[in-house]
Design an enzyme around this catalytic site. Structure first.
Site, PDB file in Angstrom:
ATOM      1  N   HIS A 145      -1.202  -1.808  -3.447  1.00 37.78           N
ATOM      2  CA  HIS A 145      -2.222  -1.717  -4.492  1.00 37.78           C
ATOM      3  C   HIS A 145      -2.251  -0.324  -5.106  1.00 37.78           C
ATOM      4  CE1 HIS A 145      -4.799  -5.367  -3.031  1.00 37.78           C
ATOM      5  NE2 HIS A 145      -3.502  -5.650  -3.101  1.00 37.78           N
ATOM      6  N   GLU A 175      -4.707   1.638  -5.798  1.00 38.01           N
ATOM      7  CA  GLU A 175      -5.568   2.601  -5.108  1.00 38.01           C
ATOM      8  C   GLU A 175      -4.840   3.257  -3.938  1.00 38.01           C
ATOM      9  OE1 GLU A 175      -8.253  -0.916  -6.390  1.00 38.01           O
ATOM     10  OE2 GLU A 175      -6.189  -0.621  -5.724  1.00 38.01           O
ATOM     11  N   CYS A 231     -10.376  -3.866  -3.867  1.00 39.51           N
ATOM     12  CA  CYS A 231     -10.592  -4.950  -2.905  1.00 39.51           C
ATOM     13  C   CYS A 231     -11.168  -4.333  -1.628  1.00 39.51           C
ATOM     14  CB  CYS A 231      -9.285  -5.685  -2.613  1.00 39.51           C
ATOM     15  SG  CYS A 231      -8.054  -4.706  -1.726  1.00 39.51           S
ATOM     16  N   CYS A 284      -8.687  -1.885   0.073  1.00 41.55           N
ATOM     17  CA  CYS A 284      -8.578  -0.601  -0.625  1.00 41.55           C
ATOM     18  C   CYS A 284      -9.862   0.203  -0.498  1.00 41.55           C
ATOM     19  CB  CYS A 284      -8.209  -0.816  -2.088  1.00 41.55           C
ATOM     20  SG  CYS A 284      -6.479  -1.316  -2.295  1.00 41.55           S
TER      21      CYS A 284
END
Length: 140
Positions: free
Chosen positions: A68, A70, A92, A95
């Site tokens: 991801h 992040e 999410c 993250c």
């Protein structure tokens, strides 16, 4: 941080999201500390893993591999930074957990439309995680 800079860094995260080769979801993240960019990231396959279109188009093949935005920004920032800008969605839960563990991030800035869009993860849990750890969720 002024609202002008928040808008600028969120626009930068939006631009960085376009670097993702994921045909279904493009996410960008920027970590800053005062007026310095400490790390950027976009969602994609791990460094060195070939960006195979077959994998990127197959959700079942892609999801276990994708890193991801992040997380990529956190890796690049190497522990520096106090604000993360994420486009176009909230982090999410995984993250958000990484943001909390990073230790220095105190604000998550994202688009105001994020409040009203559906997602595949539990936003209430993300809100609770932020609240319990003192991280401000800021929507612009």
């Amino acid at each position: 941080m002024s609202q002008k800079w928040d808008h600028r860094y969120l626009e930068l995260a939006k631009l960085i999201s376009t670097w993702s080769k994921d045909p279904n979801k493009q996410v960008g993240a920027v970590i800053t500390d005062a007026n310095y960019v400490r790390g950027i990231g976009f969602n994609g396959l791990p460094r060195g893993v070939m960006d195979d279109e077959k994998i990127l188009k197959d959700k079942n093949a892609k999801l276990p591999l994708i890193i991801h935005a992040e997380l990529n920004a956190i890796f690049a920032a190497r522990g520096l930074g106090d604000t993360i800008y994420v486009w176009p969605c909230l982090p999410c839960t995984q993250c958000m957990g990484a943001i909390i563990q990073q230790g220095g991030i105190k604000r998550v800035v994202t688009s105001v439309t994020t409040k009203h869009t559906r997602s595949s993860w539990n936003k209430d849990l993300v809100y609770n995680m932020a609240s319990e750890t003192g991280i401000l969720l800021y929507f612009i």
